[in-house]
Write a protein that holds these residues in place. Structure first.
Motif, PDB file in Angstrom:
ATOM      1  N   ALA A  85       0.824  -1.199   0.000  1.00 26.04           N
ATOM      2  CA  ALA A  85       0.000   0.000   0.000  1.00 26.04           C
ATOM      3  C   ALA A  85       0.863   1.255   0.000  1.00 26.04           C
ATOM      4  O   ALA A  85       0.555   2.244  -0.667  1.00 26.04           O
ATOM      5  CB  ALA A  85      -0.935  -0.002   1.214  1.00 26.04           C
ATOM      6  N   ALA A  88       2.326   1.724  -3.413  1.00 25.21           N
ATOM      7  CA  ALA A  88       1.322   2.102  -4.399  1.00 25.21           C
ATOM      8  C   ALA A  88       1.067   3.602  -4.423  1.00 25.21           C
ATOM      9  O   ALA A  88       0.499   4.130  -5.372  1.00 25.21           O
ATOM     10  CB  ALA A  88       0.013   1.363  -4.114  1.00 25.21           C
ATOM     11  N   ARG A  89       1.488   4.331  -3.387  1.00 20.74           N
ATOM     12  CA  ARG A  89       1.275   5.759  -3.342  1.00 20.74           C
ATOM     13  C   ARG A  89       2.310   6.536  -4.160  1.00 20.74           C
ATOM     14  O   ARG A  89       2.192   7.729  -4.347  1.00 20.74           O
ATOM     15  CB  ARG A  89       1.288   6.265  -1.886  1.00 20.74           C
ATOM     16  N   GLU A  91       4.102   8.234  -7.134  1.00 13.85           N
ATOM     17  CA  GLU A  91       3.575   8.836  -8.342  1.00 13.85           C
ATOM     18  C   GLU A  91       4.504   8.535  -9.502  1.00 13.85           C
ATOM     19  O   GLU A  91       5.718   8.469  -9.361  1.00 13.85           O
ATOM     20  CB  GLU A  91       3.440  10.350  -8.156  1.00 13.85           C
ATOM     21  N   GLU A 271      -3.782  -8.029  -5.384  1.00 11.25           N
ATOM     22  CA  GLU A 271      -4.753  -6.981  -5.685  1.00 11.25           C
ATOM     23  C   GLU A 271      -4.356  -5.623  -5.107  1.00 11.25           C
ATOM     24  O   GLU A 271      -4.766  -4.578  -5.638  1.00 11.25           O
ATOM     25  CB  GLU A 271      -6.137  -7.378  -5.174  1.00 11.25           C
ATOM     26  N   ASP A 272      -3.543  -5.606  -4.046  1.00  6.63           N
ATOM     27  CA  ASP A 272      -3.109  -4.340  -3.462  1.00  6.63           C
ATOM     28  C   ASP A 272      -2.214  -3.547  -4.406  1.00  6.63           C
ATOM     29  O   ASP A 272      -1.984  -2.352  -4.201  1.00  6.63           O
ATOM     30  CB  ASP A 272      -2.357  -4.581  -2.148  1.00  6.63           C
ATOM     31  N   ARG A 274      -2.808  -3.034  -7.611  1.00  4.86           N
ATOM     32  CA  ARG A 274      -3.521  -2.550  -8.795  1.00  4.86           C
ATOM     33  C   ARG A 274      -3.335  -1.040  -9.001  1.00  4.86           C
ATOM     34  O   ARG A 274      -3.421  -0.555 -10.137  1.00  4.86           O
ATOM     35  CB  ARG A 274      -5.001  -2.915  -8.722  1.00  4.86           C
ATOM     36  N   GLN A 275      -3.060  -0.291  -7.918  1.00  5.12           N
ATOM     37  CA  GLN A 275      -2.844   1.150  -8.040  1.00  5.12           C
ATOM     38  C   GLN A 275      -1.381   1.520  -8.214  1.00  5.12           C
ATOM     39  O   GLN A 275      -1.046   2.699  -8.312  1.00  5.12           O
ATOM     40  CB  GLN A 275      -3.406   1.860  -6.793  1.00  5.12           C
ATOM     41  N   ASN A 276      -0.503   0.533  -8.243  1.00  3.92           N
ATOM     42  CA  ASN A 276       0.926   0.788  -8.430  1.00  3.92           C
ATOM     43  C   ASN A 276       1.210   0.858  -9.929  1.00  3.92           C
ATOM     44  O   ASN A 276       1.062  -0.127 -10.654  1.00  3.92           O
ATOM     45  CB  ASN A 276       1.727  -0.343  -7.776  1.00  3.92           C
ATOM     46  N   ALA A 277       1.606   2.055 -10.401  1.00  6.76           N
ATOM     47  CA  ALA A 277       1.764   2.272 -11.841  1.00  6.76           C
ATOM     48  C   ALA A 277       2.810   1.343 -12.441  1.00  6.76           C
ATOM     49  O   ALA A 277       2.622   0.800 -13.539  1.00  6.76           O
ATOM     50  CB  ALA A 277       2.130   3.731 -12.108  1.00  6.76           C
ATOM     51  N   ARG A 280       1.408  -2.170 -12.757  1.00  3.53           N
ATOM     52  CA  ARG A 280       0.405  -2.268 -13.817  1.00  3.53           C
ATOM     53  C   ARG A 280       1.062  -2.325 -15.188  1.00  3.53           C
ATOM     54  O   ARG A 280       0.656  -3.096 -16.065  1.00  3.53           O
ATOM     55  CB  ARG A 280      -0.547  -1.068 -13.760  1.00  3.53           C
TER      56      ARG A 280
END
Length: 297
Positions: A85, A88-89, A91, A271-272, A274-277, A280
């Motif tokens: 998490a 995933a933050r 940028e 699934e954690d 999914r927000q990690n560019a 992805r």
């Protein structure tokens, strides 16, 4: 008992449980053996009971230790989720992504994918862990996995890219010398290249091999890469991925109507992520490349 238990002690406890010795846990965790011993002693003191007993084969967990294992593994999973998490933050497309795959897929399929990813995303650091053993994505032994079996853990994002077919192949010059088998039974009169260790995967597919066993092989090796090299060198007949053999004009398929072994191929990640560019980007690139690989057969 202490009101709080430091995670580092529980992490070491799990390491000793899995490895069965202080020295093994030290190697796995990157600690010294005395440090591992101190951690175990501190945890036993905090809990007020022994967790391991010594034997001639190493450290054996007590009943109390076996009872605590599930709780410690839940904490391990939560710690890995916290780390995911936090990552995933970030940028932008940068960060480290660890991919696990089998030897032959990593070398023959993923190497050019990694090269292309580095050109397009220089901020992404790529790690490639090659192993035929399944890595645990929940414990973050890897971020993304290429697997030949359907993932069973519910917290994973998984994409099936198709089936990679296996078949029997050999070099034409070997076949010109030794003849071309017309049936699976005739393979026994040839130099066969195959596995040395019978794994659960091999046992599951034994029926497809038409009675061929370890003792049937004249050249034995558990490395898929080494088996492929032996095929390319003309050492005999062996199993190869059909899409890989399609790139090799020097390999001829045998008994296609009698032997075909499709391997479900999946790309999976937690699934954690999914927000990690970065994850992805790598996940999508692997799906695209492996889809092309499957279609090339």
């Amino acid at each position: 008992m202490a009101s709080t238990l430091p995670w580092e002690l529980l992490r070491t406890f799990l390491g000793v449980l899995r490895e069965g010795s202080l020295s093994g846990a030290a190697r796995t965790l990157g600690l010294t053996q005395p440090t591992v011993g101190r951690h175990v002693a501190a945890l036993e003191q905090a809990l007020g009971q022994p967790l391991f007993t010594r034997s001639s084969t190493g450290l054996l967990p007590t009943e109390a230790a076996r009872g605590l294992r599930g709780y410690a593994e839940q904490m391990e999973t939560a710690a890995a989720a916290l780390q995911r998490a936090a990552t995933a933050r970030d940028e932008g497309v940068h960060g480290t992504v660890r991919v696990t795959a089998s030897e032959v897929v990593g070398v023959e399929v993923l190497a050019p994918v990694f090269a292309d990813l580095r050109k397009r995303h220089p901020g992404v650091v790529l790690e490639l862990a090659l192993s035929n053993q399944l890595q645990d994505l929940l414990r973050r032994e890897a971020d993304i996995a290429v697997r030949m079996t359907a993932p069973e853990q519910g917290q994973l994002i998984a994409r099936r890219v198709g089936d990679i077919e296996l078949g029997f192949f050999a070099r034409p010059d070997y076949l010109d010398r030794q003849g071309r088998p017309a049936t699976l039974a005739e393979l026994r009169g040839h130099t066969l290249i195959g596995f040395d260790t019978v794994t659960p995967f091999i046992r599951a597919g034994a029926k497809r091999l038409g009675g061929i066993t370890r003792e049937t092989f004249s050249v034995r090796c558990d490395s898929d890469l080494a088996q492929l090299a032996l095929l390319r060198a003309g050492a005999g007949i062996g199993v190869c991925q059909v899409p890989l053999a399609a790139r090799e004009p020097a390999l001829e398929r045998l008994l296609a109507d009698q032997f075909s072994w499709p391997l479900q191929t999946w790309v999976a990640m937690h699934e954690d992520l999914r927000q990690n560019a970065a994850c992805r980007v790598v996940f999508d690139a692997l799906v695209e490349a492996l889809s092309r690989h499957v279609a090339a057969a």
